[in-house]
Write an enzyme that holds these catalytic residues in place. Structure first.
Site, PDB file in Angstrom:
ATOM      1  CE  LYS A  40      -4.392   1.574   2.268  1.00 31.80           C
ATOM      2  NZ  LYS A  40      -4.775   1.113   3.327  1.00 31.80           N
ATOM      3  CD  GLU A  65       8.544  -7.425   7.236  1.00 35.23           C
ATOM      4  OE1 GLU A  65       7.632  -7.935   7.812  1.00 35.23           O
ATOM      5  OE2 GLU A  65       7.895  -7.044   6.401  1.00 35.23           O
ATOM      6  N   GLY A  87      -5.152  -4.523   5.296  1.00 32.91           N
ATOM      7  CA  GLY A  87      -5.205  -5.589   4.319  1.00 32.91           C
ATOM      8  C   GLY A  87      -5.578  -6.693   4.827  1.00 32.91           C
ATOM      9  NE  ARG A  88      -7.444  -7.070  10.248  1.00 36.57           N
ATOM     10  CZ  ARG A  88      -7.459  -6.445  10.471  1.00 36.57           C
ATOM     11  NH1 ARG A  88      -6.090  -6.144  10.156  1.00 36.57           N
ATOM     12  NH2 ARG A  88      -8.191  -5.477  11.850  1.00 36.57           N
ATOM     13  CD  GLU A  92      -2.369  -8.119  10.824  1.00 32.99           C
ATOM     14  OE1 GLU A  92      -1.780  -8.475  11.362  1.00 32.99           O
ATOM     15  OE2 GLU A  92      -3.829  -7.446  10.071  1.00 32.99           O
ATOM     16  CG  HIS A 152      -3.665 -40.057   8.291  1.00 32.53           C
ATOM     17  ND1 HIS A 152      -4.355 -41.942   8.929  1.00 32.53           N
ATOM     18  CD2 HIS A 152      -4.752 -40.034   7.335  1.00 32.53           C
ATOM     19  CE1 HIS A 152      -4.687 -42.212   8.311  1.00 32.53           C
ATOM     20  NE2 HIS A 152      -5.559 -41.505   7.259  1.00 32.53           N
ATOM     21  CE  LYS A 162       4.676  -3.993   9.898  1.00 34.05           C
ATOM     22  NZ  LYS A 162       3.843  -3.439   9.289  1.00 34.05           N
TER      23      LYS A 162
END
Length: 532
Positions: free
Chosen positions: A212, A218, A273-274, A359, A390, A499
């Site tokens: 954004k 990252e 963002g999510r 979040e 399993h 961060k």
């Protein structure tokens, strides 16, 4: 703009006290097996059809009195008013003074606001911007789809700029454009990007940089490395090709242009963002499934939006699921929920839902910043069935903690391999049944206590429309539980501290300065410096 509606925190309502008494008297001893034996209508009473999603809630630890009290809790907490404030465009994200309008991303262009006339000018202006961006993005997506020279699309993002598109592209693999491969890079660990680049040719690759602000550490580290790889392998004049092989999903057009990118698609501060998959962040999906497929996903999500906005609370699936989450978290004391999608294409759904819920609702203070005396978000985790059977299902069946399970099954298969789908569905049904009925052998190793709750969601088919509806269902469910808990589900201040500290420590890894660090961090920094 009008002030926000008054809401009441859940623990300050009469319904909360009544639920505590009800749990002590009947809820904690509730037995699903007796409930089914005594009520032939239980399945009908505790299941419902919503747009594209059928939900069976009957194998949960609830009865009609519990449901009535939970609905009273929602009413006394002002959930409906809070919902209406969101759809009216009021700034319900109070810590950042922002509206929360991800529903506009799938609102038809011709829609007219009916919720709050005073908010309509802002709402309509935003909707116009949404459709201008959507039209440009889908046109670009169609251009890439017809460009036979582009065989590989690499999405570079993190968090919501990665989890949503990655989950959706995998989920809709049956609808994806032949001849295109999709790759997702989020981790700043260079091993991930290096592995992806090793199988690519620069002339056949399109990089999508999703950030954004175009400053996410990252993402920009990976973007710079991708550009270096591209320029090195393209050779002389490589910079002239950046504009064709790189696009940006960002609001910082100036920074993208400085990078060499000319194609940009933006989004807005009212989209977290999510919640951003259906914005420009969904460009990888639009390339994968085309304009029609992307539009179908928006339509499915919009149908669920309308259900959430208009259905009575008692028949409102996001409300029922959100209230069930409150019942389990705050009265039964269940601290986690397991997601079990019985469809391999939904393999990234648990990770996507982890961010969406934890979040959003992983907060310990209310909207006013006051510490809460009760738990909020559960831990979400899971794997596709039948793999989980399993692995960790042993703990779900016989472990000391009760973990509600949410099954997601798809009625129709999109393959022609005989026998597979029937076995898959049989396993999903059998596991849900086994959690409920158990297998008593008091004191024995084969004792399955049973009475372990589960929810069963069914899609007729895994399509863009049904995926859109499923996503919107989960978004609104998180809204409901957060609203009851009295928290702001739309900020994420806890993400920022790490961060800030990482920036400082990165410098220290280079110069060895450990001054003012705690003993553990200083010791680990010295241990790791030689390989940094």
């Amino acid at each position: 703009m009008s002030s926000l509606p008054l809401t009441t925190r859940c623990d300050r309502t009469p319904a909360w006290a009544e639920l505590q008494s009800h749990y002590a008297a009947a809820g904690q001893s509730f037995d699903l097996r007796r409930a089914f034996a005594s009520d032939a209508q239980r399945f009908n009473d505790f299941s419902q059809q919503a747009p594209h999603v059928f939900a069976d809630l009957s194998k949960n630890l609830i009865d009609m009195p519990t449901q009535s009290l939970l609905l009273a809790l929602a009413e006394q907490c002002g959930v409906a008013a809070h919902r209406d404030a969101m759809f009216a465009g009021l700034p319900i994200n109070n810590t950042e003074q922002r509206a929360v309008m991800h529903f506009l991303l799938r609102q038809p262009a011709a829609a007219v606001s009916t919720n709050a006339s005073h908010a309509e000018p802002v709402w309509q202006e935003a909707l116009q911007q949404v459709h201008e961006t959507l039209g440009a993005m889908l046109a670009y997506a169609e251009q890439v789809r017809t460009d036979e020279a582009i065989t590989d699309i690499v999405n570079i993002g993190i968090g919501g700029s990665d989890l949503g598109p990655q989950m959706a592209v995998r989920a809709l693999d049956a609808f994806c454009q032949p001849g295109k491969r999709f790759h997702f890079v989020s981790n700043v660990d260079g091993h991930e990007l290096a592995r992806v680049l090793a199988g690519l040719q620069p002339r056949n690759t399109l990089f999508l940089i999703a950030s954004k602000t175009f400053t996410t550490a990252e993402t920009m580290t990976n973007a710079q490395s991708a550009r270096h790889w591209f320029e090195t392998r393209m050779g002389e004049g490589a910079s002239a090709h950046i504009a064709r092989h790189f696009a940006a999903l960002t609001t910082n057009v100036q920074a993208a242009q400085a990078f060499g990118i000319r194609t940009t698609f933006g989004f807005w501060d009212w989209v977290g963002g999510r919640y951003s998959l259906m914005s420009a962040i969904g460009l990888p999906l639009a390339i994968a499934v085309g304009a029609q497929g992307f539009g179908d996903m928006l339509a499915g999500a919009h149908a669920m939006d309308e259900h959430f906005k208009t259905a009575a609370l008692a028949n409102n699936l996001p409300v029922r699921l959100g209230l069930l989450d409150v019942w389990y978290r705050n009265f039964h004391g269940f601290t986690s929920r397991s997601i079990a999608p019985y469809h391999s294409a939904l393999g990234r759904l648990p990770a996507y839902l982890q961010q969406l819920e934890m979040e959003s609702n992983g907060k310990r203070v209310d909207r006013d910043g006051q510490a809460l005396p009760y738990g909020t978000s559960p831990v979400l985790w899971g794997e596709p069935g039948t793999n989980g059977q399993h692995a960790y299902f042993q703990m779900l069946h016989q472990g000391s903690d009760v973990v509600p399970v949410e099954f997601v099954a798809v009625k129709t298969a999109r393959h022609d391999l005989p026998g597979h789908h029937a076995k898959l569905l049989a396993n999903a049904l059998a596991q849900a049944q086994a959690f409920m009925v158990g297998q008593p052998e008091p004191g024995g190793h084969r004792d399955f206590p049973g009475n372990r709750p589960s929810t069963f969601l069914v899609l007729d088919d895994l399509t863009p429309a049904s995926l859109g509806a499923l996503i919107a269902l989960q978004e609104h469910r998180v809204f409901v539980s957060g609203s009851v808990w009295g928290i702001n589900s739309f900020d994420q201040w806890g993400v920022e501290l790490g961060k800030v500290l990482a920036t400082d420590i990165e410098v220290r890894l280079g110069n060895g300065d450990t001054a003012s660090l705690d003993g553990s961090t200083a010791g680990l920094l010295n241990k790791l410096r030689s390989s940094a």
